[in-house]
Structure formats: C-alpha cells, structure tokens
Design an enzyme around this catalytic site. Structure first.
Site, PDB file in Angstrom:
ATOM      1  N   GLU A  19      10.796  16.518  14.425  1.00  0.00           N
ATOM      2  CA  GLU A  19      11.037  16.145  13.003  1.00  0.00           C
ATOM      3  C   GLU A  19      10.127  17.320  12.084  1.00  0.00           C
ATOM      4  O   GLU A  19       8.927  17.070  12.256  1.00  0.00           O
ATOM      5  CB  GLU A  19      10.798  14.897  12.693  1.00  0.00           C
ATOM      6  CG  GLU A  19      11.020  14.430  11.226  1.00  0.00           C
ATOM      7  CD  GLU A  19      11.161  13.033  10.607  1.00  0.00           C
ATOM      8  OE1 GLU A  19      12.019  12.517  10.187  1.00  0.00           O
ATOM      9  OE2 GLU A  19       9.920  12.381  10.876  1.00  0.00           O
ATOM     10  N   GLU A  24      10.490   1.675  10.277  1.00  0.00           N
ATOM     11  CA  GLU A  24      11.610   2.385  10.002  1.00  0.00           C
ATOM     12  C   GLU A  24      11.004   4.145  10.056  1.00  0.00           C
ATOM     13  O   GLU A  24       9.950   4.217   9.466  1.00  0.00           O
ATOM     14  CB  GLU A  24      12.087   2.190   8.634  1.00  0.00           C
ATOM     15  CG  GLU A  24      13.487   3.057   8.371  1.00  0.00           C
ATOM     16  CD  GLU A  24      13.381   4.255   8.010  1.00  0.00           C
ATOM     17  OE1 GLU A  24      13.492   5.397   8.655  1.00  0.00           O
ATOM     18  OE2 GLU A  24      13.032   4.416   6.608  1.00  0.00           O
ATOM     19  N   GLY A  47      -4.615   1.027   5.288  1.00  0.00           N
ATOM     20  CA  GLY A  47      -3.404   0.454   6.020  1.00  0.00           C
ATOM     21  C   GLY A  47      -3.735  -0.413   7.492  1.00  0.00           C
ATOM     22  O   GLY A  47      -3.054  -1.132   7.748  1.00  0.00           O
ATOM     23  N   CYS A  79      14.167  11.146   6.084  1.00  0.00           N
ATOM     24  CA  CYS A  79      14.221  10.874   7.661  1.00  0.00           C
ATOM     25  C   CYS A  79      15.602  10.826   8.123  1.00  0.00           C
ATOM     26  O   CYS A  79      15.837  10.977   9.371  1.00  0.00           O
ATOM     27  CB  CYS A  79      13.429   9.584   7.937  1.00  0.00           C
ATOM     28  SG  CYS A  79      13.914   8.079   7.125  1.00  0.00           S
ATOM     29  N   LYS A 111       0.913  -1.127  -0.128  1.00  0.00           N
ATOM     30  CA  LYS A 111      -0.061  -0.027  -0.014  1.00  0.00           C
ATOM     31  C   LYS A 111       0.981   1.136   0.022  1.00  0.00           C
ATOM     32  O   LYS A 111       1.430   1.620   0.970  1.00  0.00           O
ATOM     33  CB  LYS A 111      -0.858   0.027   1.253  1.00  0.00           C
ATOM     34  CG  LYS A 111      -1.954   1.162   1.017  1.00  0.00           C
ATOM     35  CD  LYS A 111      -2.623   1.484   2.510  1.00  0.00           C
ATOM     36  CE  LYS A 111      -3.626   2.609   2.108  1.00  0.00           C
ATOM     37  NZ  LYS A 111      -2.724   3.883   1.959  1.00  0.00           N
TER      38      LYS A 111
END
Length: 490
Positions: free
Chosen positions: A392, A259, A221, A293, A183
């Site tokens: 982030e 991750e 998902g 990332c 997906k």
C-alpha cells in the site's frame, strides 16, 4: 458561537474543555507548509482521566439504557455541527488538505448527516428478541436474547478522512449505548477537537460519554489499548499498526475492530468500454492524492489491449487538476505531510528499480514550490509480484497490469495480502458475477456502482481488517449478546 482555530486547543474530558497537560503542538497546512495553529498536547495523565470519565459515565448513568435519549442527542449533534458547517469546511480543507469538492461528500457533510441514520437505528433496532419456550435437558425454560452496549470504546483514527472515520465510530458506538475515548491522528486534531467543543457546549450528551484526546504521543494509543477499563478498541489505519493494536489489546482480551490497508484491484474485462473504465480508474486513484485505503490502485486490463489501456489511463491521469485544495475543480490536493510525501517518493524510486516506467507523472508538479504535492502517476511495465504492486503506497499512484482472461484477473486480484475493496467493469452479467464471486474482498463496485453509504457495511478480508464499519453490521460491532433463561411461560 463561531468556531475558530483558537477554540480547538482543548481536550474534552469528563464534559469539560481542558488544556493538555503537555502544552500544545503545531498544526501544518499540507498545501502551504505554513503553521496554521496549535492543538492541545495530551499526556498519559490526560488519557487516564479520559478513560476514567468514560468508565464512570458508562457505569453510573442511564446512557446505555435510554435509547430515545441517545437518539435525541445524536440528532442534536448533527444539527449543531451543520450550523457550523462553513467553519468546519474551512478547517477541514486547511488541516487535511482535502479538495473543497470532497467536503460536500465524504470529507464533511456526508458523515455529519449520517448521524441521523445512527439516531434512527438506536430507536428502531430490536434490543430484545423472544426465543420462546424450550426444554433443554428436560427443563421447561423461556429464553430471551438481549443486546447491550459493550462499555467503554477506545477509538483511534487516521488523518485521511477524519470526519468520515471519526463519525463512523462515534455514531454507532454512541447509538449502541457505549461511552468513548477518541484519539484522533496528530496530523488532523482540529477536526476532532472542534467536534468535542460542539458536544460540550451544544448537546445534552452527558459528561464523560464522549472524550476527545489530541496528542502527538503515539504511546497514548497503546495506553488506550492496554487499559483494562476499556472494553473495545476500534482502530482504522495501516495493517502494520493494526497488528500492534491487536497485540496490545490482547493483554486484556478486549474486543477489537480493525479497518486496515488495501491494494485493491480494478478489473477491466475484455467486453467493456476500455477507455471509459481506465479513465475512471485513473481519476479515482488521484482523488485526495490517493490517500484512501479503499481506492483501487491496481488496474488489471486485457493483455491484448494493454497498450491501449495504458494510453487511456495516462490521458485521464494527466488531465487531473493538482494543486490548491481551496480552488474549485482541484481533484488532487497535497499529501498530508513531508513524511508521507517522502514515503510515496520512495515507492516511485522503487518502481524504477523494479523495472517499471512512468507513463505520466512520477515527480512533483511544476509550480508547486511549497506544499506536499506529488503528481498523479501511472506505472507500467511491472508484474503483480513487484513491491509496488503488492504494498500500500497511499499516494496518487496506479500500477497497470495485464491479465489473460477472467480467471487470471481473479487470480491476480487475490494475489495480495489485502482484501478491502475493488472494482469490476464488464458487459456480460454472468461473467461479471463470476468475477464478483471469485474476488476475495469486502466491497466491490460494478460498472460504476457506489458501495459507500451509512447503511452499507464496510470492511475487508485477510490483512485488511477484522469486522465491519457502517450499517447494522457495524452497529453490532459495539454490542454484546446476553441470553436470559427463566421458567417457561405458561
């Protein structure tokens, strides 16, 4: 066959290219804000069919046991994709907003070529180890250790480096003998859908082994995570979403690879070329509009040379070319969407509220009336406790922070919920090694060394994830271990 955007409005389910039962959805070019086409809109029913196909393919075929056949199929896929490389390049630039220069590396050509590594590993890996004879509890016994595919893999991938991340999951999962439901992110569905078409039409990969389900419905998902027919979830994305994925997968105690995010430190020691190091840091965080990332987004410099470091980083960042990703030499293309630009601009406003200043950048570039662009921005005047230094941002924003020596640099680098990547620049090898050993992170580049490679494991400490992607370690994420004990061999 020539791949065209119109070819990509289909799902791949059970070996067939089928329309989404939810119709289609628009795809926007982030550099122009133009609608460039449509992709198939899958529903829960489509996801259910894809999971059923993957389960059936794993349970009723020899795919998981025929290592040579899998290797051949992966090489077929590599060759077929390379024959369409220019069409794929055009789609990648238009859909992702990736600068053209990156498509010769991690945005396209590199990940496709990496399929050969996975094919080779399927052939060379030790699938069975003889542990020899032993006498547990006095019983003469011979033991064998078998490595077997986990089963059905649900792969959920983001939009920033879609080919890299899609193939970093497809490659090892298939080489290990699993079947997969992919997906992709709704921002970049074509990158995955075109691969699905090539798999269906130009490889021998059996029906149901690979299924590609594109949709804007994020609940699909969650469906993939909760379904008991799925044995492993491989997810790349934000730490916040990773928590949700892990919670949903926990209902059936399936294996999870995550991750996740990062806020990595670029540490400059006081015995190195300050200008060179700061220039590299400023340039790298501007590449692909900072949408990576593993980028080092905190620049840690000696306090006594802070002003000099600020000037060097600002000069390098101001020289970065921002704009049309199709132009040669463009380094900083657009952010993926208006929503992402709003998010980055929210952090820029927060930087000022927290007492920071923009040494360069801080807004939208002049002459870019359309497209989701933000200037590469250097933020000075904050400390590591600020939200801008802790969270982030996922944009071309670098926070420069002073440190008071090697131990302090290690402390600041580790003062983060993340531990994904990082960089160290220094001349004295003993001091550099001390810093390398002290920073708690999954990958570190030293004096320009590059850790990215198909055979090198990638992943993080702390809230940057669980497990490793790429390399033998990444391959083994998709395997189970079975111990077989029988009568002792004479």
């Amino acid at each position: 066959m020539t791949l065209r955007p119109a070819d990509s409005s289909a799902l791949l389910v059970d070996g067939k290219l089928v329309p989404g039962t939810g119709g289609t959805f628009e795809i926007v070019n982030p550099a122009t804000e133009d609608v460039i086409g449509r992709a198939a809109e899958a529903t829960a029913a489509d996801m259910d069919a894809a999971i059923a196909a993957a389960r059936r393919a794993f349970d009723t075929t020899d795919w998981s046991r025929d290592h040579a056949f899998r290797a051949r199929c992966l090489r077929q896929l590599c060759d077929a994709l390379q024959s369409h490389i220019e069409e794929l390049r055009e789609i990648t630039i238009a859909e992702v907003g990736a600068p053209a220069m990156l498509t010769a590396g991690p945005q396209l050509e590199g990940p496709i070529e990496d399929l050969r590594y996975w094919a080779g590993l399927a052939e060379s890996y030790s699938w069975e180890d003889d542990l020899g004879n032993a006498t547990p509890m006095g019983i003469p016994t011979h033991r064998r250790l078998l490595k077997e595919a986990v089963g059905v893999v649900g792969a959920i991938t983001p939009w920033n480096f879609p080919h890299q991340i899609n193939f970093a999951k497809l490659g090892p999962a298939l080489a290990a003998g699993n079947t997969i439901v992919l997906k992709p992110a709704p921002d970049t569905p074509w990158c995955a859908a075109l691969v699905g078409r090539v798999i269906a039409e130009e490889t021998e990969i059996p029906a149901g082994v690979v299924n590609v389900v594109t949709s804007t419905d994020h609940s699909l998902g969650e469906q993939l995570c909760r379904d008991p027919r799925v044995d492993l979830i491989s997810f790349t994305g934000s730490t916040a979403t990773g928590r949700t994925v892990m919670a949903a997968a926990s209902e059936t105690l399936k294996k999870v690879f995550l991750e996740l995010g990062g806020k990595s430190a670029f540490i400059v020691l006081d015995d190195t070329d300050l200008t060179a190091a700061c220039s590299v840091a400023a340039f790298s965080v501007s590449v692909h509009a900072g949408q990576g990332c593993a980028l080092s987004t905190r620049l840690l410099v000696p306090r006594e040379r802070y002003d000099e470091a600020v000037a060097a980083a600002a000069a390098a960042m101001a020289g970065v070319r921002v704009g049309d990703p199709t132009r040669s030499g463009t380094v900083c293309g657009p952010l993926i969407s208006a929503r992402q630009r709003d998010r980055v601009e929210g952090y820029l406003a927060l930087a000022i509220e927290e007492g920071g200043t923009f040494v360069t950048g801080g807004g939208r570039p002049e002459g870019q009336e359309r497209g989701f662009f933000v200037q590469p921005t250097l933020v000075a005047g904050l400390d590591n406790s600020s939200r801008v230094a802790q969270e982030e941002i996922f944009g071309p924003v670098l926070v420069i922070l002073p440190h008071d020596g090697d131990e302090d640099a290690i402390r600041i680098a580790n003062d983060s919920p993340y531990g994904l990547s990082g960089t160290v620049w220094g001349t004295d090898p003993d001091r550099v090694e001390h810093v390398v050993r002290g920073v708690r992170t999954g990958t570190l580049g030293v004096n320009g060394g590059l850790w990215y490679s198909a055979d090198a494991p990638f992943g993080g400490y702390k809230q940057s994830g669980i497990g490793r992607e790429m390399g033998v370690a990444g391959f083994e994420e998709y395997l189970e271990t079975k111990l077989v004990a029988g009568p002792a061999a004479s």
